[in-house]
Design a protein around this motif. Structure first.
Motif, short mmCIF file in Angstrom:
data_model
loop_
_atom_site.label_atom_id
_atom_site.label_comp_id
_atom_site.label_asym_id
_atom_site.label_seq_id
_atom_site.Cartn_x
_atom_site.Cartn_y
_atom_site.Cartn_z
N GLY A 43 32.63 26.56 26.29
CA GLY A 43 32.04 27.12 24.71
C GLY A 43 30.76 26.48 24.11
O GLY A 43 30.12 25.98 25.41
N GLU A 44 30.71 25.95 23.50
CA GLU A 44 29.30 25.03 22.60
C GLU A 44 29.66 23.96 23.70
O GLU A 44 30.29 23.21 23.15
N MET A 45 28.28 23.99 24.01
CA MET A 45 27.74 22.59 24.88
C MET A 45 26.68 21.85 23.87
O MET A 45 25.95 22.33 23.14
N HIS A 46 26.77 20.29 23.72
CA HIS A 46 24.94 19.61 23.90
C HIS A 46 25.04 18.77 24.72
O HIS A 46 25.21 18.71 25.45
N ARG A 47 23.35 19.73 24.73
CA ARG A 47 22.85 18.35 25.68
C ARG A 47 22.58 16.44 25.08
O ARG A 47 22.18 16.83 23.98
N LEU A 48 22.72 16.18 25.93
CA LEU A 48 23.27 14.24 26.11
C LEU A 48 22.41 13.69 27.29
O LEU A 48 23.24 13.14 28.25
N GLY A 49 21.16 13.42 27.00
CA GLY A 49 20.17 12.88 28.01
C GLY A 49 20.34 13.99 29.17
O GLY A 49 19.71 15.32 28.87
N ASN A 50 21.10 13.96 30.36
CA ASN A 50 21.20 14.52 31.79
C ASN A 50 22.55 15.28 31.42
O ASN A 50 22.81 15.75 32.78
N CYS A 51 23.30 14.82 30.60
CA CYS A 51 24.41 14.92 30.61
C CYS A 51 24.83 16.27 30.03
O CYS A 51 24.08 16.38 28.65
N HIS A 52 26.03 17.60 29.76
CA HIS A 52 26.40 18.67 28.32
C HIS A 52 28.34 17.58 28.31
O HIS A 52 28.27 17.45 28.96
N ILE A 53 27.96 17.96 27.09
CA ILE A 53 29.36 17.13 26.44
C ILE A 53 29.47 18.64 25.31
O ILE A 53 29.31 19.14 24.58
N CYS A 54 31.34 18.68 25.31
CA CYS A 54 31.55 20.06 24.56
C CYS A 54 31.90 19.13 23.46
O CYS A 54 31.91 18.33 22.44
N ARG A 55 31.74 20.34 22.51
CA ARG A 55 31.97 19.97 20.46
C ARG A 55 33.77 19.07 21.14
O ARG A 55 34.35 18.45 20.17
N THR A 56 34.75 19.74 21.59
CA THR A 56 35.71 19.01 21.53
C THR A 56 35.85 17.90 21.68
O THR A 56 35.87 16.59 21.23
N CYS A 57 35.75 17.49 23.03
CA CYS A 57 34.58 15.89 23.32
C CYS A 57 34.60 14.88 22.27
O CYS A 57 34.80 13.80 22.02
N ALA A 58 33.31 15.46 21.92
CA ALA A 58 32.10 14.97 21.30
C ALA A 58 33.41 14.04 20.23
O ALA A 58 33.23 13.29 19.57
N GLU A 59 34.24 15.32 19.49
CA GLU A 59 34.66 15.37 18.43
C GLU A 59 35.99 14.04 18.24
O GLU A 59 36.15 13.10 18.16
N ARG A 60 36.36 14.30 19.93
CA ARG A 60 37.63 13.08 20.77
C ARG A 60 36.68 11.74 20.50
O ARG A 60 37.66 10.82 20.17
N ILE A 61 35.54 11.90 20.73
CA ILE A 61 34.72 10.37 20.93
C ILE A 61 34.09 9.68 19.81
O ILE A 61 34.57 8.50 19.67
N VAL A 62 33.82 10.65 18.84
CA VAL A 62 34.00 10.23 17.58
C VAL A 62 34.86 9.28 16.90
O VAL A 62 35.22 8.08 16.10
#
Length: 100
Positions: free
Chosen positions: A65-84
């Motif tokens: 699903g929803e991916m966000h660009r982080l530098g040269n990478c992409h990160i999904c919303r689920t992983c971003a929320e887990r990191i936070v």
């Protein structure tokens, strides 16, 4: 994939000493290929096929699903929320707006 499914662009490029070719700007625009995008390489008989690959999360490796660009990478919303959650939230002084 037969030859009848192919459309000629009328463009030919030479392969350089490192095996590289340049994709013409017209093709990059038509297929929305940006610098840094990944292309999958397939073969079909005597043909080489390039396909723009779907971004996958740099953390979990899924295309979910929803991916966000982080530098040269992409990160999904689920992983971003887990990191936070793992780092204990986002500080008050962190700007969350997207830069233009």
């Amino acid at each position: 994939m037969g030859s009848k499914n192919l459309k000629s662009t009328g463009i030919a490029r030479r392969v350089d000493e490192l095996g590289r070719i340049v994709l013409p700007i017209e093709l990059r625009r038509a297929f929305d290929i940006q610098e840094g995008d990944r292309l999958e390489i397939y073969t079909s008989g005597n043909q080489i096929v390039l396909e723009k690959s779907t971004p996958r999360c740099a953390v979990c490796g899924r295309d979910n699903g929803e991916m966000h660009r982080l530098g040269n990478c992409h990160i999904c919303r689920t992983c971003a929320e887990r990191i936070v959650e793992q780092i204990g939230g986002i500080g008050k002084n962190v700007c969350l707006t997207t830069a233009p």
